[in-house]
Design a protein around this motif. Structure first.
Motif, mmCIF file in Angstrom:
data_model
loop_
_atom_site.group_PDB
_atom_site.id
_atom_site.type_symbol
_atom_site.label_atom_id
_atom_site.label_comp_id
_atom_site.label_asym_id
_atom_site.label_seq_id
_atom_site.Cartn_x
_atom_site.Cartn_y
_atom_site.Cartn_z
ATOM 1 N N GLN A 66 5.259 -8.803 -8.993
ATOM 2 C CA GLN A 66 4.205 -7.917 -9.517
ATOM 3 C C GLN A 66 4.056 -8.123 -11.019
ATOM 4 O O GLN A 66 4.906 -8.744 -11.650
ATOM 5 C CB GLN A 66 4.528 -6.461 -9.207
ATOM 6 N N THR A 67 2.946 -7.600 -11.576
ATOM 7 C CA THR A 67 2.710 -7.774 -13.013
ATOM 8 C C THR A 67 2.293 -6.452 -13.653
ATOM 9 O O THR A 67 1.707 -5.598 -12.993
ATOM 10 C CB THR A 67 1.565 -8.786 -13.271
ATOM 11 N N ILE A 68 2.604 -6.302 -14.934
ATOM 12 C CA ILE A 68 2.036 -5.204 -15.719
ATOM 13 C C ILE A 68 0.628 -5.660 -16.101
ATOM 14 O O ILE A 68 0.431 -6.794 -16.538
ATOM 15 C CB ILE A 68 2.888 -4.889 -16.983
ATOM 16 N N SER A 69 -0.366 -4.809 -15.877
ATOM 17 C CA SER A 69 -1.747 -5.198 -16.153
ATOM 18 C C SER A 69 -1.932 -5.461 -17.647
ATOM 19 O O SER A 69 -1.267 -4.853 -18.482
ATOM 20 C CB SER A 69 -2.706 -4.099 -15.714
ATOM 21 N N GLN A 70 -2.877 -6.352 -17.980
ATOM 22 C CA GLN A 70 -3.128 -6.671 -19.392
ATOM 23 C C GLN A 70 -3.697 -5.429 -20.102
ATOM 24 O O GLN A 70 -4.379 -4.610 -19.479
ATOM 25 C CB GLN A 70 -4.078 -7.854 -19.507
ATOM 26 N N GLY A 96 3.744 0.437 -10.370
ATOM 27 C CA GLY A 96 4.268 -0.746 -11.068
ATOM 28 C C GLY A 96 5.335 -0.345 -12.058
ATOM 29 O O GLY A 96 6.252 0.409 -11.724
ATOM 30 N N CYS A 97 5.189 -0.793 -13.300
ATOM 31 C CA CYS A 97 6.197 -0.470 -14.311
ATOM 32 C C CYS A 97 5.981 0.914 -14.920
ATOM 33 O O CYS A 97 6.834 1.416 -15.641
ATOM 34 C CB CYS A 97 6.188 -1.530 -15.405
ATOM 35 N N GLY A 98 4.830 1.512 -14.669
ATOM 36 C CA GLY A 98 4.595 2.870 -15.142
ATOM 37 C C GLY A 98 3.823 2.983 -16.455
ATOM 38 O O GLY A 98 3.588 4.090 -16.936
ATOM 39 N N VAL A 114 1.736 6.667 -6.660
ATOM 40 C CA VAL A 114 2.293 6.139 -5.411
ATOM 41 C C VAL A 114 2.609 4.652 -5.579
ATOM 42 O O VAL A 114 1.772 3.892 -6.080
ATOM 43 C CB VAL A 114 1.264 6.306 -4.255
ATOM 44 N N GLU A 115 3.820 4.262 -5.179
ATOM 45 C CA GLU A 115 4.229 2.848 -5.270
ATOM 46 C C GLU A 115 4.944 2.465 -3.977
ATOM 47 O O GLU A 115 5.750 3.233 -3.458
ATOM 48 C CB GLU A 115 5.140 2.659 -6.494
ATOM 49 N N ARG A 116 4.683 1.242 -3.483
ATOM 50 C CA ARG A 116 5.301 0.823 -2.211
ATOM 51 C C ARG A 116 6.643 0.126 -2.406
ATOM 52 O O ARG A 116 7.384 -0.064 -1.453
ATOM 53 C CB ARG A 116 4.333 -0.059 -1.410
ATOM 54 N N SER A 141 5.498 5.128 -1.023
ATOM 55 C CA SER A 141 4.683 5.101 0.190
ATOM 56 C C SER A 141 3.645 3.992 0.092
ATOM 57 O O SER A 141 3.435 3.406 -0.978
ATOM 58 C CB SER A 141 3.989 6.460 0.326
ATOM 59 N N ASP A 142 3.009 3.712 1.191
ATOM 60 C CA ASP A 142 1.840 2.829 1.197
ATOM 61 C C ASP A 142 0.655 3.649 0.692
ATOM 62 O O ASP A 142 0.246 4.628 1.332
ATOM 63 C CB ASP A 142 1.608 2.344 2.631
ATOM 64 N N GLY A 143 0.127 3.246 -0.448
ATOM 65 C CA GLY A 143 -0.945 4.002 -1.092
ATOM 66 C C GLY A 143 -2.220 4.090 -0.277
ATOM 67 O O GLY A 143 -3.108 4.881 -0.596
ATOM 68 N N GLY A 144 -2.321 3.285 0.761
ATOM 69 C CA GLY A 144 -3.487 3.369 1.639
ATOM 70 C C GLY A 144 -3.617 4.743 2.298
ATOM 71 O O GLY A 144 -4.711 5.143 2.708
ATOM 72 N N PHE A 214 -3.491 -5.601 -2.710
ATOM 73 C CA PHE A 214 -3.100 -4.302 -2.162
ATOM 74 C C PHE A 214 -2.427 -4.595 -0.819
ATOM 75 O O PHE A 214 -3.044 -5.135 0.090
ATOM 76 C CB PHE A 214 -4.380 -3.484 -1.957
ATOM 77 N N LEU A 215 -1.144 -4.272 -0.712
ATOM 78 C CA LEU A 215 -0.387 -4.623 0.494
ATOM 79 C C LEU A 215 -0.049 -3.358 1.277
ATOM 80 O O LEU A 215 0.132 -2.289 0.686
ATOM 81 C CB LEU A 215 0.900 -5.349 0.117
ATOM 82 N N SER A 216 0.069 -3.499 2.589
ATOM 83 C CA SER A 216 0.392 -2.318 3.368
ATOM 84 C C SER A 216 1.908 -2.222 3.596
ATOM 85 O O SER A 216 2.640 -3.188 3.410
ATOM 86 C CB SER A 216 -0.369 -2.319 4.696
HETATM 87 N N1 SAH Z 1 -0.522 -0.436 -13.436
HETATM 88 C C1 SAH Z 1 0.614 -1.178 -12.969
HETATM 89 C C2 SAH Z 1 0.153 -2.291 -12.062
HETATM 90 C C3 SAH Z 1 1.236 -2.979 -11.387
HETATM 91 S S1 SAH Z 1 0.717 -4.242 -10.281
HETATM 92 C C4 SAH Z 1 1.342 -1.748 -14.173
HETATM 93 O O1 SAH Z 1 0.674 -2.019 -15.178
HETATM 94 O O2 SAH Z 1 2.553 -1.955 -14.107
HETATM 95 C C5 SAH Z 1 0.216 -3.337 -8.876
HETATM 96 C C6 SAH Z 1 1.238 -2.471 -8.207
HETATM 97 O O3 SAH Z 1 0.646 -1.975 -7.006
HETATM 98 C C7 SAH Z 1 2.517 -3.187 -7.781
HETATM 99 O O4 SAH Z 1 3.624 -2.496 -8.278
HETATM 100 C C8 SAH Z 1 2.469 -3.143 -6.255
HETATM 101 O O5 SAH Z 1 3.745 -3.034 -5.646
HETATM 102 C C9 SAH Z 1 1.631 -1.914 -6.006
HETATM 103 N N2 SAH Z 1 0.954 -1.864 -4.706
HETATM 104 C C10 SAH Z 1 0.279 -2.826 -4.039
HETATM 105 N N3 SAH Z 1 -0.204 -2.372 -2.876
HETATM 106 C C11 SAH Z 1 0.174 -1.070 -2.798
HETATM 107 C C12 SAH Z 1 0.004 -0.044 -1.823
HETATM 108 N N4 SAH Z 1 -0.659 -0.244 -0.676
HETATM 109 N N5 SAH Z 1 0.535 1.166 -2.069
HETATM 110 C C13 SAH Z 1 1.228 1.415 -3.216
HETATM 111 N N6 SAH Z 1 1.415 0.503 -4.178
HETATM 112 C C14 SAH Z 1 0.912 -0.737 -3.966
#
Ligand code: SAH
Length: 219
Positions: A66-70, A96-98, A114-116, A141-144, A214-216
């Motif tokens: 995963q990445t921290i967004s720019q 993500g990293c918060g 919510v973070e998976r 959880s799955d954010g979906g 976006f992953l489930s």
């Molecule tokens: N704003 C965050 C973005 C991190 S990248 C930051 O700057 O650090 C996107 C994040 O979305 C990842 O941590 C990934 O695990 C999470 N993600 C992807 N699909 C998701 C889902 N279905 N539910 C919850 N989190 C999800």
């Protein structure tokens, strides 16, 4: 040694101010967003080895693929979400990293995030606690699925790109609420702004973006 490094190094006030100037040049107008980004130490959210690059205009790895967004995209999405002023409750998908969470917590009364990936969530929680941000609740959880217990939300911000807007997130928007979400199409991703009206959803297509998928499920 660490303190001296912070005083003169890449994580100094001056480095942050350079980031703010660049954001302004890129079209970020909200003084509140710019001030908050100048204030929040972005380098604590990335690995120590990458701290010196934390204020560059780039996404950086945070582990687990995963990445921290720019900075630009974090600023842009926050500015769009709060364009009409303060919001009571905000749902964030992809903690993500918060770092984005920290920014949201400055503007919303309460942030539900919510973070998976459990390990990322734990780390983010620690960083936000260290920054004394107490108006944030976390869900692994799955954010979906959203977070129905605290709906309806005035704002929803999604940081990973699904191929279509998850129906449950639409259902959890308040009337008048706003969602900012990247959508993955065949030809690339686009950022969308969705507003819920009394009778429907208005969709505005904003600009091309590049998010992780976006992953489930959970891990
Ligand atoms: N704003 C965050 C973005 C991190 S990248 C930051 O700057 O650090 C996107 C994040 O979305 C990842 O941590 C990934 O695990 C999470 N993600 C992807 N699909 C998701 C889902 N279905 N539910 C919850 N989190 C999800």
């Amino acid at each position: 040694m660490t303190l001296r490094f912070q005083g003169i190094g890449m994580t100094s006030r001056r480095t942050r101010e350079r980031m703010i100037k660049r954001l302004q040049e890129q079209g970020i107008r909200s003084h509140a967003v710019l001030a908050a980004m100048c204030d929040i130490p972005r380098h604590i959210f990335v690995d120590e080895a990458l701290a010196s690059r934390a204020y560059e205009d780039t996404a950086l790895p945070i582990g687990y693929n995963q990445t921290i967004s720019q900075p630009y995209i974090v600023a842009k999405m926050t500015e769009l979400l709060f364009a009409d002023g303060e919001l009571r409750n905000v749902l964030e998908i992809g903690t993500g990293c918060g770092y984005q969470t920290a920014l949201l917590a400055r503007f919303a009364e309460h942030v539900y995030t919510v973070e998976r990936i459990l390990q990322l969530q734990k780390k983010a929680k620690r960083h936000l606690w260290d920054l004394h941000l107490r108006n944030v609740s976390y869900l692994h959880s799955d954010g979906g699925w959203g977070w129905p217990e605290h709906a309806a939300y005035d704002g929803i911000l999604v940081s990973a790109a699904p191929t279509e807007v998850p129906r449950r997130l639409l259902e959890q928007m308040a009337v008048g609420g706003v969602m900012i979400i990247p959508i993955a199409l065949q030809e690339g991703q686009e950022l969308q702004k969705i507003v819920r009206t009394k009778t429907s959803f208005e969709v505005e297509v904003l600009e091309p973006v590049s998010f992780v998928p976006f992953l489930s499920g959970r891990s």
